[in-house]
Design an enzyme around this catalytic site. Sequence first.
Site, PDB file in Angstrom:
ATOM      1  N   SER A  21      -2.970 -11.607   5.429  1.00  0.00           N
ATOM      2  CA  SER A  21      -2.374 -11.158   4.161  1.00  0.00           C
ATOM      3  C   SER A  21      -2.138 -12.316   3.187  1.00  0.00           C
ATOM      4  O   SER A  21      -1.661 -13.386   3.568  1.00  0.00           O
ATOM      5  CB  SER A  21      -1.043 -10.454   4.430  1.00  0.00           C
ATOM      6  OG  SER A  21      -0.418 -10.165   3.192  1.00  0.00           O
ATOM      7  N   LYS A  72       0.064   2.639   6.525  1.00  0.00           N
ATOM      8  CA  LYS A  72       0.384   3.191   5.200  1.00  0.00           C
ATOM      9  C   LYS A  72       0.677   4.693   5.221  1.00  0.00           C
ATOM     10  O   LYS A  72       1.540   5.163   4.487  1.00  0.00           O
ATOM     11  CB  LYS A  72      -0.760   2.910   4.218  1.00  0.00           C
ATOM     12  CG  LYS A  72      -0.838   1.464   3.759  1.00  0.00           C
ATOM     13  CD  LYS A  72      -1.896   1.292   2.686  1.00  0.00           C
ATOM     14  CE  LYS A  72      -2.023  -0.141   2.262  1.00  0.00           C
ATOM     15  NZ  LYS A  72      -2.943  -0.333   1.148  1.00  0.00           N
ATOM     16  N   ASP A 108      -0.397   0.432  -5.127  1.00  0.00           N
ATOM     17  CA  ASP A 108      -1.827   0.090  -5.167  1.00  0.00           C
ATOM     18  C   ASP A 108      -2.509   0.693  -6.399  1.00  0.00           C
ATOM     19  O   ASP A 108      -3.153  -0.004  -7.170  1.00  0.00           O
ATOM     20  CB  ASP A 108      -2.544   0.592  -3.908  1.00  0.00           C
ATOM     21  CG  ASP A 108      -2.363  -0.346  -2.723  1.00  0.00           C
ATOM     22  OD1 ASP A 108      -2.133  -1.546  -2.946  1.00  0.00           O
ATOM     23  OD2 ASP A 108      -2.447   0.137  -1.578  1.00  0.00           O
ATOM     24  N   LEU A 239     -12.967  -2.962  -6.326  1.00  0.00           N
ATOM     25  CA  LEU A 239     -11.645  -3.219  -5.737  1.00  0.00           C
ATOM     26  C   LEU A 239     -11.670  -4.409  -4.794  1.00  0.00           C
ATOM     27  O   LEU A 239     -10.633  -4.930  -4.405  1.00  0.00           O
ATOM     28  CB  LEU A 239     -11.133  -1.975  -4.988  1.00  0.00           C
ATOM     29  CG  LEU A 239     -11.019  -0.680  -5.786  1.00  0.00           C
ATOM     30  CD1 LEU A 239     -10.195   0.344  -5.013  1.00  0.00           C
ATOM     31  CD2 LEU A 239     -10.410  -0.904  -7.161  1.00  0.00           C
TER      32      LEU A 239
END
Length: 297
Positions: A21, A72, A108, A239
């Site tokens: 991350s 998520k 997001d 993306l």
Amino acid sequence: MSVINGNTRLCGIIGYPVEHSLSPAMHNAAFEQLALNWAYVPFLVRPENLTAAVAAVRAFNLAGVNVTVPHKQAVVGYIDDLSPAARLSGAVNTIVNLSGNLIGHNTDGEGFIRALREEAGISVKPDPVLILGAGGAAKGVAVALAINGVSEIIIANRTGSRAEQLCHWIKEQTGCAASVLRWTGAPVTGSGEYRDWASVLGRVKLIIQATTMGMFPRENDVPPVPFELLNSGHIAADLIYNPRRTRFISSCEAAGSRVLNGMGMLLHQGVIAFELWTGRTPPVEVMRRALQEKVSK
Ligand code: NAP
């Protein structure tokens, strides 16, 4: 980083894996810049420990956490309230801890919308919008587009049944018009659902690449877009942020289209999370530099 002491506020990211991350670098750079006594750490949380991890957000009085793969969707069942985007998408990437009350957000999609506005000067509504892909990112972006007033979305995906499912879901849940473009581009006779690439590219302005094609280490992969049909009237957003220039991006640029990579979405989903946790205006350029230093190409 400022010295950790009894007043340090803690936040972080839960995921499995999590060590890749870029968010710790981005948020800690922002805390340092604003001299906030805050720290952001990665938490490796296996799926079987998700319930305990969410309980720990309350128990340790964390300010909040980001949530990444594979949690998520699963985390939605463990928190107290959801923002409209999180409720609609069924996915949470940011939890805010309000005195033990955990609020789930999905920054997001909103991060993508903000990136379009801040990085490319585009305030959506370039109807219709074409999305390549039908996974979690495609769904999150579709929700944000619908919330921000886009009224027609076209989906193209390698697995046609997933494109159809997402298309059906968009129509049912957001009220947006939606249709499917066959991945191979061939029109299907007798079906009102499918359109061919030429007719779609003649109508859309904004094309969003939301598959994993071209992502490191498979940088040679590229979706089957007939790039020769693109022109300077198209805006192409990938993306993917690693590599910064995918084959999709360079092919669209070669056709004269305006392009945007995934770095802006990554940055602005973090910017929005930072605002939600701290209530402060984040140092966006500091956060951008911290991200850029971590992404190799
Ligand atoms: P996902 O849920 O796993 O979906 C993957 C998508 O890619 C599906 O549409 C899948 O099609 C397609 N795909 C995978 N391999 C393919 C191949 N070889 N040929 C054609 N299509 C292929 O992943 P996701 O979470 O939506 O993420 C998608 C991309 O968005 C990733 O590259 C991710 O890094 C990026 N992303 C960026 C940000 C950001 O902040 N910039 C945030 C989230 C995601 P099938 O349905 O046919 O399998």
